[in-house]
Design a protein around this motif. Structure first.
Motif, PDB file in Angstrom:
ATOM      1  N   LEU A  51       7.137  12.546   0.120  1.00 52.91           N
ATOM      2  CA  LEU A  51       7.701  11.253   0.537  1.00 52.91           C
ATOM      3  C   LEU A  51       6.760  10.107   0.173  1.00 52.91           C
ATOM      4  N   HIS A  52       5.479  10.345   0.399  1.00 50.84           N
ATOM      5  CA  HIS A  52       4.460   9.316   0.173  1.00 50.84           C
ATOM      6  C   HIS A  52       4.462   8.876  -1.300  1.00 50.84           C
ATOM      7  N   TYR A  53       4.432   9.850  -2.178  1.00 48.03           N
ATOM      8  CA  TYR A  53       4.365   9.548  -3.621  1.00 48.03           C
ATOM      9  C   TYR A  53       5.662   8.918  -4.137  1.00 48.03           C
ATOM     10  N   LEU A 112      -4.498   1.207  -5.069  1.00 47.12           N
ATOM     11  CA  LEU A 112      -5.134   1.994  -4.004  1.00 47.12           C
ATOM     12  C   LEU A 112      -4.511   3.385  -3.891  1.00 47.12           C
ATOM     13  N   HIS A 113      -3.193   3.492  -4.055  1.00 49.47           N
ATOM     14  CA  HIS A 113      -2.578   4.830  -4.019  1.00 49.47           C
ATOM     15  C   HIS A 113      -3.089   5.690  -5.165  1.00 49.47           C
ATOM     16  N   THR A 114      -3.225   5.106  -6.349  1.00 48.67           N
ATOM     17  CA  THR A 114      -3.708   5.869  -7.506  1.00 48.67           C
ATOM     18  C   THR A 114      -5.090   6.459  -7.222  1.00 48.67           C
ATOM     19  N   GLY A 157      -2.990   0.026   6.753  1.00 47.44           N
ATOM     20  CA  GLY A 157      -4.043  -0.332   5.808  1.00 47.44           C
ATOM     21  C   GLY A 157      -4.836   0.856   5.329  1.00 47.44           C
ATOM     22  N   TRP A 158      -6.087   0.605   4.983  1.00 47.09           N
ATOM     23  CA  TRP A 158      -6.897   1.593   4.293  1.00 47.09           C
ATOM     24  C   TRP A 158      -8.362   1.526   4.736  1.00 47.09           C
ATOM     25  N   GLY A 159      -9.034   2.658   4.692  1.00 46.43           N
ATOM     26  CA  GLY A 159     -10.490   2.688   4.746  1.00 46.43           C
ATOM     27  C   GLY A 159     -10.981   2.788   3.318  1.00 46.43           C
ATOM     28  N   LEU A 198      -9.068   5.937   1.748  1.00 46.92           N
ATOM     29  CA  LEU A 198      -8.388   6.701   2.792  1.00 46.92           C
ATOM     30  C   LEU A 198      -7.187   5.899   3.293  1.00 46.92           C
ATOM     31  N   ASP A 199      -6.000   6.447   3.100  1.00 44.57           N
ATOM     32  CA  ASP A 199      -4.755   5.754   3.451  1.00 44.57           C
ATOM     33  C   ASP A 199      -4.443   5.985   4.920  1.00 44.57           C
ATOM     34  N   VAL A 200      -4.371   4.908   5.704  1.00 43.48           N
ATOM     35  CA  VAL A 200      -3.985   5.065   7.108  1.00 43.48           C
ATOM     36  C   VAL A 200      -2.702   4.300   7.454  1.00 43.48           C
ATOM     37  N   GLU A 237       1.053   4.623   8.411  1.00 44.00           N
ATOM     38  CA  GLU A 237       1.648   5.739   9.168  1.00 44.00           C
ATOM     39  C   GLU A 237       2.362   6.736   8.257  1.00 44.00           C
ATOM     40  N   HIS A 238       2.902   6.248   7.110  1.00 42.22           N
ATOM     41  CA  HIS A 238       3.610   7.172   6.218  1.00 42.22           C
ATOM     42  C   HIS A 238       2.685   8.250   5.656  1.00 42.22           C
ATOM     43  N   ALA A 239       1.373   8.027   5.710  1.00 45.09           N
ATOM     44  CA  ALA A 239       0.419   8.992   5.158  1.00 45.09           C
ATOM     45  C   ALA A 239       0.185  10.182   6.078  1.00 45.09           C
TER      46      ALA A 239
HETATM   47 MN    MN Z   1       0.355   5.060   1.300  1.00 43.98          MN
END
Ligand code: MN
Length: 244
Positions: free
Chosen positions: A68-70, A116-118, A164-166, A199-201, A203-205
């Motif tokens: 789902l994420h990708y 960032l996803h890549t 967001g992201w770390g 690091l993806d935070v 919620e979908h992750a």
């Molecule tokens: Mn994501």
């Protein structure tokens, strides 16, 4: 084991068998000359194939979440980034900039999501452990020790406000390794930083498996971190000489 769905996904993505597809992508991420493929031959943004099958991160991240994420979070950002650029081109052609604010914001948000996803997919493509060699030394120098670095990274990532992201990044202008939080995909950066670990935070992750337990998800992520890829990214970000 790879599911039929992931097999089809990978073969469709690279036009080769799954073993070859995996070998190519894993090799690419470990190659010193590797750079993220954010665009296709025409200069349009494009999502590269995942460097693993959907179920490769089990049990840390379940296959359905990766799928789902990708397909429904990363890929739509790519489409939207292209749309933002196309819309800005049309605005220039017609000299009608009534929606310029909207599309500039879209470009920053959607392209940052794509970038960032890549990096995130490669960041979680490893086997955990601890950083080595030059990256380990840079962590000791900038954070005191790996334990202190990890404590800050975990705390900062868990504390990201909303979605967001770390981020661990190397800042070429100062030679510093730093940890940043990112809200949405584009807020709270330090200009010029090169992300080396993401690091993806959103919620979908993690929500299917961890629900509200973001801290548990972040803690588990450390068993799939690819420190070698982070080290390569730091090496690639180090300039031969600095302008400032
Ligand atoms: Mn994501």
């Amino acid at each position: 084991m790879a599911t039929r769905r992931t097999f089809l996904h990978n073969t469709a993505a690279v036009g080769a068998g799954i073993m070859l597809a995996q070998a190519q992508t894993v090799h690419a991420a470990d190659d010193l000359g590797y750079s993220d493929k954010l665009t296709d031959a025409d200069g349009k943004y494009a999502a590269g194939p995942l460097p693993f099958t959907y179920d490769a991160l089990e049990p840390v991240i379940d296959a359905r979440t990766v799928e789902l994420h990708y397909n429904f979070h990363h890929k739509p950002a790519v489409v939207a980034a292209n749309k933002a650029e196309d819309s800005l081109a049309k605005a220039r052609e017609s000299n009608d900039f009534a929606l310029v604010k909207f599309y500039e914001k879209e470009l920053a948000f959607q392209l940052s999501s794509h970038i960032l996803h890549t990096i995130y997919w490669t960041s979680v493509s490893g086997k955990g452990g601890e950083p080595k060699d030059e990256l380990a030394k840079a962590i000791d120098k900038n954070f005191g020790s790996y334990a202190k670095f990890k404590a800050q990274l975990v705390a900062a990532t868990i504390a990201v406000e909303a979605s967001g992201w770390g981020i661990v990044g190397y800042h070429p202008a100062t030679g510093k390794l730093m940890i940043l939080q990112c809200e949405n995909h584009q807020k709270l950066t330090a200009w010029g930083i090169q992300p080396i670990l993401i690091l993806d935070v959103f919620e979908h992750a993690y929500y299917l498996k961890y629900q509200n337990r973001r801290n548990e998800y972040v803690s588990q992520l450390f068993s799939v971190i690819n420190w070698d890829n982070a080290a390569l990214r730091m090496q690639a970000a180090m300039p031969a000489r600095r302008l400032t």
